[in-house]
Motif scaffolding. Sequence first.
Motif, short mmCIF file in Angstrom:
data_model
loop_
_atom_site.label_atom_id
_atom_site.label_comp_id
_atom_site.label_asym_id
_atom_site.label_seq_id
_atom_site.Cartn_x
_atom_site.Cartn_y
_atom_site.Cartn_z
N PHE A 1 0.82 -1.25 0.10
CA PHE A 1 0.32 -0.14 -0.05
C PHE A 1 0.26 1.56 -0.11
N ASP A 2 0.56 2.48 -0.72
CA ASP A 2 1.16 3.68 -0.64
C ASP A 2 -0.21 4.58 -0.30
N TRP A 3 0.34 4.68 0.92
CA TRP A 3 -0.56 5.28 1.66
C TRP A 3 -1.40 6.91 1.01
N SER A 4 -0.27 7.55 0.66
CA SER A 4 0.22 8.51 0.06
C SER A 4 -0.88 8.64 -1.09
N HIS A 5 -0.76 7.40 -1.94
CA HIS A 5 -1.83 7.27 -3.41
C HIS A 5 -2.92 7.40 -2.83
N ILE A 6 -3.52 6.60 -1.79
CA ILE A 6 -5.00 5.15 -1.66
C ILE A 6 -5.02 7.92 -0.86
N LEU A 7 -4.53 7.87 -0.05
CA LEU A 7 -4.90 9.55 0.32
C LEU A 7 -5.37 10.69 -0.05
N THR A 8 -5.08 10.12 -1.67
CA THR A 8 -4.41 11.75 -2.93
C THR A 8 -6.07 11.38 -3.04
N CYS A 9 -6.12 9.52 -3.64
CA CYS A 9 -8.04 9.05 -4.42
C CYS A 9 -8.78 10.16 -3.49
N LEU A 10 -8.42 9.23 -1.65
CA LEU A 10 -9.81 9.90 -1.85
C LEU A 10 -10.26 11.42 -0.36
N MET A 11 -9.24 12.27 -0.92
CA MET A 11 -9.31 13.44 -0.84
C MET A 11 -10.47 14.16 -0.62
N PRO A 12 -11.23 14.08 -2.45
CA PRO A 12 -12.34 15.02 -2.73
C PRO A 12 -13.57 14.69 -1.82
N LEU B 1 -13.70 12.54 1.60
CA LEU B 1 -13.82 13.36 3.01
C LEU B 1 -14.21 14.57 3.45
N PRO B 2 -14.90 14.77 4.53
CA PRO B 2 -14.65 15.43 5.21
C PRO B 2 -13.13 15.60 5.64
N GLN B 3 -12.69 16.98 5.18
CA GLN B 3 -11.70 18.18 6.71
C GLN B 3 -11.49 17.30 7.40
N SER B 4 -11.63 17.18 7.84
CA SER B 4 -11.73 17.45 9.36
C SER B 4 -11.05 15.84 9.31
N LEU B 5 -11.54 15.12 9.16
CA LEU B 5 -11.65 13.58 8.89
C LEU B 5 -10.21 12.91 8.03
N PHE B 6 -9.93 13.12 6.76
CA PHE B 6 -9.14 13.39 6.08
C PHE B 6 -7.85 14.34 7.15
N ASN B 7 -7.81 15.05 7.62
CA ASN B 7 -6.56 15.47 8.44
C ASN B 7 -6.16 14.37 9.35
N LEU C 1 -6.31 10.99 9.11
CA LEU C 1 -5.60 9.96 7.99
C LEU C 1 -5.03 10.11 7.64
N ARG C 2 -4.57 11.47 7.27
CA ARG C 2 -3.17 12.07 7.00
C ARG C 2 -2.33 12.05 7.69
N ALA C 3 -2.38 12.33 9.03
CA ALA C 3 -1.74 12.36 9.98
C ALA C 3 -1.31 11.02 10.61
N TYR C 4 -2.21 10.12 10.53
CA TYR C 4 -1.52 8.89 11.00
C TYR C 4 -0.96 8.19 9.80
N PHE C 5 -1.52 8.16 8.69
CA PHE C 5 -1.12 6.69 7.49
C PHE C 5 0.44 7.59 6.70
N VAL C 6 0.78 9.60 6.50
CA VAL C 6 1.94 9.60 6.34
C VAL C 6 2.10 11.23 7.03
N PRO C 7 2.70 10.76 8.36
CA PRO C 7 3.49 11.45 8.44
C PRO C 7 4.74 12.56 7.90
#
Length: 359
Positions: free
Chosen positions: A327-338, A340-346, A348-354
């Motif tokens: 898994f490349d979490w940066s790729h997954i998060l980039t696809c999910l970003m549009p 997800l609510p900003q608060s939830l995305f932040n 997830l980002r902080a957890y998976f791609v610090p």
Amino acid sequence: MELDIPTFKKIEAVGWTVTLCILVFFFGHVFVFLGICFLVRKLYMWYKTRRLGLIDPLGKAVVVTGCDSGFGLGLAKHLHAVGFTVFATCLNLDSEGAKSLQKLASDRLKVVHLDITNDDSVGRCQRRVKEECENTGLWGLVNNAGLNVMGDLELTTMEQYLTTGNINLYGMVRMCKAFLPLIRQAKGRIVNVTSAKGLLAIPSCAAYTVAKFGGEAFSEILYQEMSQFGVTVSIIEPCNYGGATGCLNEAGLKRIKANFDEMWREASDDVKEFYGPAHLAQQMEDLKQAAATAAPTIDPVIDAFEDALRNQCPKFRYLIPGSNSYFDWSHILTCLMPFLPQSLFNKLRAYFVPYAIYK
């Protein structure tokens, strides 16, 4: 007739249930329809590409910037191997990358000095290419040269902001303005390298991310303006390839450490007191650990470059996952970003791609 409260609540509950069922039914059909459209388009593009075949590279010239190392070096060698004439531009003709290209001693591979931040240097390069492509035009321009600068928004110096922007964004602009007449003549291709960071803002990488977002906007405008002239524009967006490109190898980490030292020297007393000297030291340690997660090879990115230059129907965006795990979490998060609510995305980002570890 007045309804008592229990009856009213029952009617209200039934109403909401019916509404929810209608929405589920409607949107379910919409998603199925969109899914079918997506699949049909994929199959059509696959059939069209297979039927038409790849573009013959013989007799076609491509300019690639940033061939001293990383993607540029690998791409110059690959395009030459498949049959293109390649102008491999290097900032330093004495670099190991430039020397390895010169050793190939081929008429179809020309190693050219180029500083994309300097108008005169770009002009000399353009005139050199025009001399050899005046009759045919230039098939491809790959704006790959870049500089990855780490650092917190507040600590990054203004000089680092300006240098990073001049290389990653305005170097791209400068090259396109110089070579567009030759590209239009051949109805060729422009391939701009941004990054997953051009779509996904990551902390501790302010200057680079700002420049890459700008590269995305510039490429979209370029695509809209040039499509009427038969010019195709594509964006290459690598994810976690920092280790494979050399951004996070020993030399890359030394450069980042030097940048951190400059940030600390330039910081005000208030900023130094707030962050403390341990902050940047910890970031260096984090980067060393994060480098181990990067993709081990640049081959997927090189394949995307070739597709953008040779496919009859190239994509506009090539978002390329890269990791040494499944898994490349940066790729997954980039696809999910549009979606997800900003608060939830932040969170997830902080957890998976610090860490800011992409190309």
